[in-house]
Design a protein around this motif. Structure first.
Motif, PDB file in Angstrom:
ATOM      1  N   UNK A  47       0.614  -1.380  -0.008  1.00 55.28           N
ATOM      2  CA  UNK A  47       0.231  -0.086  -0.160  1.00 55.28           C
ATOM      3  C   UNK A  47       0.737   1.626  -0.224  1.00 55.28           C
ATOM      4  N   UNK A  48      -0.218   2.479  -0.535  1.00 53.67           N
ATOM      5  CA  UNK A  48       0.740   3.535  -0.278  1.00 53.67           C
ATOM      6  C   UNK A  48       1.433   4.104   0.624  1.00 53.67           C
ATOM      7  N   UNK A  49       2.287   4.802   1.108  1.00 51.33           N
ATOM      8  CA  UNK A  49       2.889   5.715   2.257  1.00 51.33           C
ATOM      9  C   UNK A  49       2.123   6.497   2.699  1.00 51.33           C
ATOM     10  N   UNK A  50       1.541   6.856   4.142  1.00 47.10           N
ATOM     11  CA  UNK A  50       0.693   8.049   4.139  1.00 47.10           C
ATOM     12  C   UNK A  50       1.479   8.452   5.565  1.00 47.10           C
ATOM     13  N   UNK A  51       1.229  10.055   5.274  1.00 49.11           N
ATOM     14  CA  UNK A  51       2.146  10.581   6.031  1.00 49.11           C
ATOM     15  C   UNK A  51       1.415  11.188   7.266  1.00 49.11           C
ATOM     16  N   UNK A  52       1.946  10.599   8.482  1.00 46.55           N
ATOM     17  CA  UNK A  52       0.635  11.517   9.466  1.00 46.55           C
ATOM     18  C   UNK A  52       1.619  12.329  10.207  1.00 46.55           C
ATOM     19  N   UNK A  53       0.958  13.814  10.153  1.00 50.52           N
ATOM     20  CA  UNK A  53       1.793  14.655  11.251  1.00 50.52           C
ATOM     21  C   UNK A  53       0.697  14.354  13.212  1.00 50.52           C
ATOM     22  N   UNK A  72       3.723   6.748   8.505  1.00 51.90           N
ATOM     23  CA  UNK A  72       4.796   7.498   8.236  1.00 51.90           C
ATOM     24  C   UNK A  72       4.725   8.407   9.732  1.00 51.90           C
ATOM     25  N   UNK A  73       4.971   8.699  10.376  1.00 51.15           N
ATOM     26  CA  UNK A  73       3.947   9.563  11.716  1.00 51.15           C
ATOM     27  C   UNK A  73       5.472  10.744  11.626  1.00 51.15           C
ATOM     28  N   UNK A  74       5.193  12.120  11.526  1.00 52.20           N
ATOM     29  CA  UNK A  74       6.059  13.481  11.862  1.00 52.20           C
ATOM     30  C   UNK A  74       5.912  13.591  13.143  1.00 52.20           C
ATOM     31  N   UNK A  75       6.527  14.466  13.421  1.00 51.85           N
ATOM     32  CA  UNK A  75       6.573  15.167  14.667  1.00 51.85           C
ATOM     33  C   UNK A  75       6.690  16.823  14.346  1.00 51.85           C
ATOM     34  N   UNK A  76       5.300  16.980  14.144  1.00 53.26           N
ATOM     35  CA  UNK A  76       4.969  19.158  14.054  1.00 53.26           C
ATOM     36  C   UNK A  76       4.694  19.660  15.224  1.00 53.26           C
ATOM     37  N   UNK A  77       5.209  18.943  16.309  1.00 53.91           N
ATOM     38  CA  UNK A  77       4.389  19.772  17.571  1.00 53.91           C
ATOM     39  C   UNK A  77       4.753  21.125  18.099  1.00 53.91           C
ATOM     40  N   UNK A  78       6.107  21.584  17.338  1.00 56.90           N
ATOM     41  CA  UNK A  78       6.690  22.485  17.461  1.00 56.90           C
ATOM     42  C   UNK A  78       6.650  23.782  16.148  1.00 56.90           C
ATOM     43  N   UNK A  79       4.912  23.187  15.369  1.00 58.08           N
ATOM     44  CA  UNK A  79       5.029  24.413  14.692  1.00 58.08           C
ATOM     45  C   UNK A  79       3.594  24.620  14.696  1.00 58.08           C
ATOM     46  N   UNK A  80       3.536  25.738  14.540  1.00 59.17           N
ATOM     47  CA  UNK A  80       1.675  26.514  14.300  1.00 59.17           C
ATOM     48  C   UNK A  80       0.462  25.694  14.340  1.00 59.17           C
ATOM     49  N   UNK A  81       0.062  25.262  15.238  1.00 58.62           N
ATOM     50  CA  UNK A  81      -1.185  24.228  14.566  1.00 58.62           C
ATOM     51  C   UNK A  81      -1.809  24.564  13.089  1.00 58.62           C
ATOM     52  N   UNK A  82      -1.913  25.921  12.830  1.00 60.19           N
ATOM     53  CA  UNK A  82      -2.971  25.886  12.121  1.00 60.19           C
ATOM     54  C   UNK A  82      -2.197  25.633  10.663  1.00 60.19           C
ATOM     55  N   UNK A  83      -0.991  25.790  11.170  1.00 62.01           N
ATOM     56  CA  UNK A  83      -0.053  26.116  10.062  1.00 62.01           C
ATOM     57  C   UNK A  83      -0.021  24.646   9.121  1.00 62.01           C
ATOM     58  N   UNK A  84      -0.129  23.551   9.925  1.00 61.04           N
ATOM     59  CA  UNK A  84       0.154  22.156  10.167  1.00 61.04           C
ATOM     60  C   UNK A  84      -1.512  21.866   9.286  1.00 61.04           C
TER      61      UNK A  84
END
Length: 435
Positions: A47-53, A72-84
Motif C-alpha cells: 500500500x502507498x505510504x501515508x504521512x501522518x502529522x 509514517x508519523x511526523x512530529x510537528x508539535x513545535x509548528x503552529x497548529x493552523x499551519x499544520x
C-alpha cells in the motif's frame, strides 16, 4: 428411441454445438484463473505510504506512534497548529493527530482529534485509540502507585482444550471449515440453477417467438417437450461444469507449479500467515486438523451434491420453463423471476447465519428439509453430520415436489406456449393451472 429421448438429444446437441457455449466452456476457466492471478498480484502490492502529522502539545504521546510499512508519523508539535492544518488541507499529509495540552493525562482521553480531508478507516482509528488508551492507562497505574509488573504477573491467558466425548483431542475453528466446505457446494448449486435455469427459459422463449414450437407440439406432448428441455439442458450444463472443473484444476496446477504465481494472495502474506501460525502453535495442530478433515463425511457430501444438484436444477428449471412459456420476451419475465430467486438467496443466508451457530437447530433443520431451500442448506449441514432419516426425508420431499411442480408447470407450459402478444398476470397463470 422414445420421443422424450429424441427431445433430450436434440436439446443437448443444440446446446453444446452453440458457439457461445463452446467459447464460454473453454474461456471461463481462463477468466477465473486470470482473475485469481490478478487478485494475487494486487494483494502482493504494498500500500502507498501515508504521512501522518502529530501535534502533541504536551509531548506525552508523540513517541508512542511507531512507523510501519503503511504509516509514517511526523512530529510537528513545535509548528503552529493552523499551519499544520493547512498542510493537511493541501494534502501534504494524510491526516493530523492533535493532542491538546491538559493539566493531567487523565483528562485528555476525550479531547484527542484526528483531522483529515477524507474519512479514515475504522481499523486505523481503533489502533490510534488503543495507543492513547495504553499510554493513559500506564500513567494512571503510576499515579495510583500500582505495580504494573505485578499486574502483568497476575494476568492469565485461557486456552481451552477441546476434547471429544471419546477422549480424543480436537481443534478450534472446525465448524467454520465445515461450513465453508458445505457452503461451496451449496453456492455452486445456486449459481448453476440461476445460470442454466435462464438457458431453459430463453430456449422456450426463442422457440415460441419463432413459432417453431407450434410445429413441434403437433408431434409431441407439451409435457414431453418441457421435460426434454430440462433434462437436455441439465446434461449440457453438467458437461460444461465437468470441463470447467478439469480445466480449472489443470490451469491452477500449471500456474502455481511452473510460474510460481499465487492465487488470491501474496507470497509475503502466506509467509506471514505461516509465521503467525507457527507462533500460535497452529503448525503443531495441523495433523489434528488433517485428521478431523479426514473424518468428515466426504463421500456422503459428494453423493448428496450430485443428488441435490440434479433435484434442485430439475425443480427450479420447471419454474423457468413455465415462465418462458408464459411470456413473449425476457423483459416480461422479470416480474416472475424474483419469487424464484428469493428462496435460493434465503437458503444461502439461512445456511451461513444459522448452520454455523446451530447446525442441528430447528431453523437449520426445517430449511434443510423444505424442498426450495434444501439443496443449499442441507449441503451446508452435511459436514456437521445429519441423521439418515432427515437426509432421506429431504431428498424424497425434493423429488416429490419436483414431480408436483412439473405437473403444475406443465399446465402453464401447455397453455402459455401458444399465447402471443399478451402479458400474463399471476391471476391468469393461476387460471392456466386449472385448465
Amino acid at each position: 428411441m422414445s420421443i422424450l429421448s429424441l427431445i433430450i438429444k436434440r436439446e443437448f446437441i443444440a446446446k453444446v454445438r452453440n458457439k457461445s457455449f463452446i467459447v464460454m466452456t473453454f474461456l471461463s476457466p481462463l477468466l477465473f484463473v486470470g482473475i485469481a492471478v490478478f487478485v494475487g498480484f494486487l494483494a502482493s502490492m504494498k500500500a502507498d505510504l501515508k504521512r501522518i502529522a502529530i501535534h502533541d502539545e504536551g509531548g506525552n504521546f508523540v513517541n508512542e506512534f511507531v512507523n510501519d510499512e503503511e504509516y509514517s508519523y511526523h512530529d510537528l508539535s513545535k509548528i503552529d497548529l493552523q499551519f499544520v492544518k493547512d498542510s493537511v488541507l493541501k494534502e501534504s499529509y494524510e491526516g493530523l493527530i492533535y493532542i491538546p495540552k491538559t493539566d493531567s493525562l487523565s483528562t485528555v482521553q476525550n479531547q484527542v482529534q484526528f483531522i483529515s480531508n477524507d474519512s479514515p478507516s475504522m481499523d486505523y482509528i481503533s489502533d490510534l485509540e488503543d495507543v492513547i488508551e495504553k499510554k493513559i492507562t500506564q500513567f494512571n497505574y503510576e499515579k495510583l502507585a500500582i505495580d504494573t509488573a505485578r499486574i502483568s504477573l497476575a494476568k492469565s491467558k485461557v486456552d481451552i482444550v477441546l476434547k471429544k466425548a471419546s477422549g480424543e483431542d480436537t481443534v478450534k475453528g472446525l465448524n467454520e471449515i465445515k461450513l465453508v466446505i458445505g457452503g461451496i457446494f451449496g453456492y455452486l448449486i445456486m449459481m448453476f440453477i440461476i445460470i442454466y435455469g435462464n438457458f431453459v427459459m430463453r430456449s422456450v422463449i426463442e422457440e415460441k417467438t419463432n413459432r417453431i414450437i407450434e410445429i413441434i407440439i403437433s408431434s409431441v406432448k407439451p409435457f414431453q417437450l418441457m421435460m426434454g428441455k430440462i433434462i437436455g439442458n441439465s446434461l449440457a450444463g453438467i458437461l460444461q461444469f465437468l470441463i470447467w472443473t478439469v480445466l480449472g484444476l489443470l490451469l491452477f496446477f500449471i500456474f502455481s507449479t511452473f510460474f510460481g504465481m499465487q492465487m488470491g494472495g501474496s507470497s509475503d502474506a502466506s509467509g506471514e500467515a505461516v509465521a503467525a501460525a507457527s507462533q500460535n502453535g497452529l503448525m503443531e495442530k495441523l495433523p489434528l486438523y488433517y485428521e478431523e478433515l479426514k473424518s468428515l463425511p466426504l463421500v456422503t457430501l459428494l453423493i448428496s451434491f450430485v443428488i441435490y444438484f440434479i433435484g434442485g436444477f430439475f425443480l427450479y428449471s420447471s419454474f423457468y420453463a413455465a415462465i418462458g412459456a408464459a411470456v413473449d420476451n425476457e423483459t416480461d419475465s422479470q416480474q416472475f423471476l424474483l419469487p424464484i430467486i428469493l428462496p435460493l438467496i434465503l437458503g444461502v443466508y439461512i445456511g451461513f447465519f444459522t448452520v454455523l451457530n446451530d447446525p442441528h437447530g430447528t431453523v437449520a433443520t426445517v430449511f434443510s428439509i423444505i424442498p426450495l431451500t434444501s439443496p443449499i442448506v442441507m449441503l451446508m449441514r452435511i459436514p456437521f453430520g445429519v441423521p439418515w432419516e432427515q437426509l432421506l426425508l429431504s431428498i424424497l420431499l425434493l423429488y416429490a415436489t419436483f414431480l408436483g411442480v412439473v405437473w403444475f408447470a406443465a399446465k402453464i407450459y401447455r397453455v402459455g406456449i401458444l399465447m402471443y402478444g399478451k402479458k400474463p398476470t399471476w391471476k391468469e397463470l393461476y387460471k392456466w393451472m386449472k385448465y
